[in-house]
Motif scaffolding. Structure first.
Motif, PDB file in Angstrom:
ATOM      1  N   SER A  29      56.065  38.530  43.026  1.00  0.00           N
ATOM      2  CA  SER A  29      57.444  38.621  43.522  1.00  0.00           C
ATOM      3  C   SER A  29      58.381  37.783  42.668  1.00  0.00           C
ATOM      4  N   ALA A  30      57.907  36.623  42.204  1.00  0.00           N
ATOM      5  CA  ALA A  30      58.743  35.787  41.346  1.00  0.00           C
ATOM      6  C   ALA A  30      59.063  36.531  40.047  1.00  0.00           C
ATOM      7  N   ILE A  31      58.052  37.204  39.479  1.00  0.00           N
ATOM      8  CA  ILE A  31      58.290  37.985  38.255  1.00  0.00           C
ATOM      9  C   ILE A  31      59.303  39.089  38.535  1.00  0.00           C
ATOM     10  N   ALA A  32      59.137  39.778  39.678  1.00  0.00           N
ATOM     11  CA  ALA A  32      60.068  40.864  40.029  1.00  0.00           C
ATOM     12  C   ALA A  32      61.488  40.331  40.128  1.00  0.00           C
ATOM     13  N   LEU A  33      61.620  39.138  40.688  1.00  0.00           N
ATOM     14  CA  LEU A  33      62.959  38.573  40.852  1.00  0.00           C
ATOM     15  C   LEU A  33      63.565  38.226  39.490  1.00  0.00           C
ATOM     16  N   VAL A  34      62.744  37.658  38.604  1.00  0.00           N
ATOM     17  CA  VAL A  34      63.234  37.355  37.254  1.00  0.00           C
ATOM     18  C   VAL A  34      63.686  38.644  36.572  1.00  0.00           C
ATOM     19  N   LEU A  35      62.860  39.692  36.673  1.00  0.00           N
ATOM     20  CA  LEU A  35      63.220  40.975  36.059  1.00  0.00           C
ATOM     21  C   LEU A  35      64.527  41.519  36.644  1.00  0.00           C
ATOM     22  N   SER A  36      64.653  41.461  37.965  1.00  0.00           N
ATOM     23  CA  SER A  36      65.881  41.953  38.604  1.00  0.00           C
ATOM     24  C   SER A  36      67.093  41.176  38.128  1.00  0.00           C
ATOM     25  N   MET A  37      66.918  39.852  38.022  1.00  0.00           N
ATOM     26  CA  MET A  37      68.057  39.042  37.595  1.00  0.00           C
ATOM     27  C   MET A  37      68.451  39.419  36.166  1.00  0.00           C
ATOM     28  N   ILE A  38      67.442  39.680  35.318  1.00  0.00           N
ATOM     29  CA  ILE A  38      67.755  40.081  33.944  1.00  0.00           C
ATOM     30  C   ILE A  38      68.505  41.416  33.950  1.00  0.00           C
ATOM     31  N   VAL A  39      68.028  42.377  34.757  1.00  0.00           N
ATOM     32  CA  VAL A  39      68.686  43.693  34.808  1.00  0.00           C
ATOM     33  C   VAL A  39      70.141  43.546  35.245  1.00  0.00           C
ATOM     34  N   VAL A  40      70.344  42.867  36.365  1.00  0.00           N
ATOM     35  CA  VAL A  40      71.701  42.751  36.904  1.00  0.00           C
ATOM     36  C   VAL A  40      72.595  41.941  35.974  1.00  0.00           C
ATOM     37  N   ALA A  41      72.064  40.801  35.489  1.00  0.00           N
ATOM     38  CA  ALA A  41      72.882  39.941  34.634  1.00  0.00           C
ATOM     39  C   ALA A  41      73.255  40.654  33.345  1.00  0.00           C
ATOM     40  N   SER A  42      72.277  41.367  32.734  1.00  0.00           N
ATOM     41  CA  SER A  42      72.597  41.986  31.445  1.00  0.00           C
ATOM     42  C   SER A  42      73.599  43.110  31.628  1.00  0.00           C
ATOM     43  N   SER A  43      73.435  43.930  32.675  1.00  0.00           N
ATOM     44  CA  SER A  43      74.421  45.006  32.822  1.00  0.00           C
ATOM     45  C   SER A  43      75.790  44.436  33.183  1.00  0.00           C
ATOM     46  N   TRP A  44      75.794  43.347  33.966  1.00  0.00           N
ATOM     47  CA  TRP A  44      77.076  42.765  34.356  1.00  0.00           C
ATOM     48  C   TRP A  44      77.785  42.150  33.145  1.00  0.00           C
ATOM     49  N   MET A  45      77.032  41.357  32.362  1.00  0.00           N
ATOM     50  CA  MET A  45      77.649  40.722  31.193  1.00  0.00           C
ATOM     51  C   MET A  45      78.134  41.772  30.201  1.00  0.00           C
TER      52      MET A  45
END
Lengths: 325, 270
Positions: free
Chosen positions: A295-311
């Motif tokens: 779950s921690a890995i999934a959260l890191v991946l999600s944060m990367i997805v959201v952060a990269s598309s947002w930035m």
């Protein structure tokens, strides 16, 4: 190939966030004049409830449950609260480091190959005789699933597969190798395989954008003596800006989510060398039963997805006009 | 220099893209027993039907094929209907806080599936939904709603509010307005959303291998993966025939509804 192009404004695409107000309508006058026939604002609720129930129970709830679970040491049977321990373990897990590196390779490779190839093919086939047929052939793999593509490329990439046959056939024996069994090659080979599948969609999107370029603009540029490279550089590219934002945004998100291809071709192996974050999460959770860690890995991946598309979108949205020449 | 280079480039790309497809078809024709251990570049006999039959029966693609057809058709329909109703509520009806509802439903497309898998597995194990067709259908329907909602909502916002007003003045109920006015006017958009989500469900592998195990429940891509793992014993011709089988529905859909597809894509790039 029909389909009218529309000028893209406030570009949105699947799973890409755009900072703009969601246009919604205030209830119209007639509704108020109807005098209670609407049954108040709650009358609309039943219409949204089925979607809310499905998405709420099966997506939103699991999402928060994952966030919650990532703070626990959980092996599928017992779980105990460990705070940020899982995240600390991620930081010094060599497999996680390799996994992040592979994920970045996927993002870079996907931006470089399918997006660039898509642009070049779309521009080359634009207004060309048989261009439509050429486009259709490149788009065909897009209709084939990731799993089927992986099965086909497995057949191409095995040690005595078609790729090595071709290389040996044209006298490049030194280049023939066991593509899927060594580290940088296996990730690179899989990126090429997914390029074969993903380019088609980009060709379609760029072709739609090209059809939207006003004739007058092109003619004016021709009168000014622009042609070939200069035309492409100063007219075509700036005009395709809006489409490019969408294509690149989709490419980033899709490359971060890549799973099927890698799972079938290498299972993330050999010895977990070609894992991406998407695979690491699956293996940790469902093969090794490190549920909290997964779950921690999934959260890191999600944060990367959201952060990269947002930035990315935040940088793209203030329309800076055509690129400086 | 332009024209010749351009023609060469396009021709080169077409050849590059065709080679894998060509090899796929040619080697799926090869009789499984006569496969030489290396990809054949010419037709080595014609045994496609036998290979397809082997993949369909012996490798269990057949059962999964039917299961996946059911999932993709039913969940595509349900998702599009549910999404259209929600979009109708958010755009046309006076629902309080429409932006909140929008983001709530749309957020489903933002996150990678990995974010939902582990809790879904736990939820399904507790509820007895693991490895059942109804369980997979529920999760596929939920997973297909957000993007369908996004497509339909985009189309609804382009429709004029006067229509609804006129109908309301004439005393039509919400249900009547939805079914008699919006649904007929949105036929193309709903169709595009259905084709998209049918394809997405059909092509899914990750949810399938996570939430199902038995051959008659698991979706077709999971069955293909199992078949591929038995690479050495079944032989490539049968595996490639399997890959052909699972690609037929989406290829047909794509070729039949290419215009819809393109319009749907165009709508999503707005």
């Amino acid at each position: 190939m029909t389909g009218t192009a529309t000028p893209a404004h406030g570009t949105t695409a699947k799973s890409v966030r755009v900072r703009r107000r969601v246009p919604t309508r205030t209830p119209h006058q007639a509704a108020k004049a109807g005098g209670g026939r609407l049954g108040g604002p709650l009358a609309a609720l039943p219409w949204a409830l089925p979607a809310f129930a499905l998405v709420g129970v099966l997506l939103v709830y699991p999402f928060f449950r994952s966030v919650y679970g990532s703070f626990f040491e959980d092996n599928g049977f017992t779980s105990s609260y460990t705070g940020l321990d899982n995240y600390a373990r991620l930081a010094d897990d060599p497999i996680f480091g390799r996994s992040v590196l592979n994920t970045l390779m996927w993002v870079a490779g996907t931006l470089l190959l399918p997006v660039l190839a898509g642009l070049l093919i779309a521009v080359a086939t634009h207004r060309m005789r048989f261009g439509g047929i050429a486009q259709l052939i490149v788009v065909l793999p897009f209709a084939i699933s990731g799993a089927a593509t992986a099965v086909l490329w497995n057949f191409m990439l095995t040690s005595d597969g078609a790729v090595n046959q071709v290389l040996r056939g044209i006298g490049l024996d030194g280049w023939a190798q066991s593509w899927l069994l060594e580290w940088p090659q296996n990730t690179l080979a899989m990126i090429v395989a997914s390029t074969w599948q993903a380019t088609g969609l980009n060709v379609v999107l760029f072709a739609i954008g090209l059809r939207g370029i006003p004739r007058e603009t092109v003619e004016a540029a021709e009168l000014d003596g622009a042609s070939g490279w200069r035309m492409f550089r100063h007219i075509t590219l700036p005009q395709l800006r809006a489409v490019t934002v969408v294509v690149v945004g989709m490419a980033i998100v899709n490359s971060l989510k890549a799973f099927d291809m890698i799972w079938i071709l290498t299972k993330g192996g050999p010895s977990r060398s070609s894992e991406t974050l998407a695979l690491s999460m699956y293996r940790e959770t469902f093969r090794l039963f490190h549920v909290g860690y997964g779950s921690a890995i999934a959260l890191v991946l999600s944060m990367i997805v959201v952060a990269s598309s947002w930035m990315y979108l935040r940088r793209q949205m203030p329309d800076t006009g055509p690129t400086k020449s | 220099m332009g024209r010749a280079v351009r023609t060469l480039f396009v021709a080169g790309c077409v050849v590059l893209w065709l080679i894998p497809l060509y090899l796929l078809v040619v080697n799926a024709l090869t009789p499984a027993a006569e496969y030489a251990g290396r990809p054949g570049w010419t037709v080595q006999g014609f045994d496609l039907w036998q290979n397809v039959r082997t993949a369909w029966d012996a490798a269990g693609i057949g059962d999964s094929f039917q299961a996946s057809l059911l999932y993709a058709a039913v969940c595509g329909l349900v998702a599009v209907l549910v999404a259209a109703m929600a979009a109708f509520a958010v755009v046309v009806l006076p629902i309080p806080r429409p932006a909140f509802w929008f983001w709530l439903i749309y957020s489903g497309t933002l996150f990678p599936l990995q974010m939902f898998l582990a809790p879904l597995f736990g939820l399904y194990a507790d509820a007895g939904l693991y490895d059942t067709r109804i369980g997979l259908m529920l999760v596929y329907a939920a997973w297909a709603v957000p993007f369908a909602f996004f497509l339909v909502r985009n189309q609804l916002t382009t429709m004029s509010p006067e229509l609804t007003e006129a109908a309301l003045i004439d005393g039509a109920s919400f249900g009547r307005i939805f079914w008699r006015i919006h649904v007929p006017l949105m036929k193309a958009g709903l169709g595009a959303a259905f084709v998209f989500q049918f394809t997405a469900v059909w092509n899914d592998l990750l949810l399938g291998i996570t939430l199902s195990r038995s051959p008659d429940v698991q979706p077709v891509m999971a069955a293909l993966t199992t078949l591929n793992n038995a690479y050495a014993s079944t032989g490539p011709p049968v595996i490639l025939a399997g890959a052909l089988i699972v690609s037929v529905p989406t290829l047909l859909l794509f070729l039949m509804f290419r215009g819809l597809f393109l319009r749907g894509i165009t709508a999503s790039t707005r």
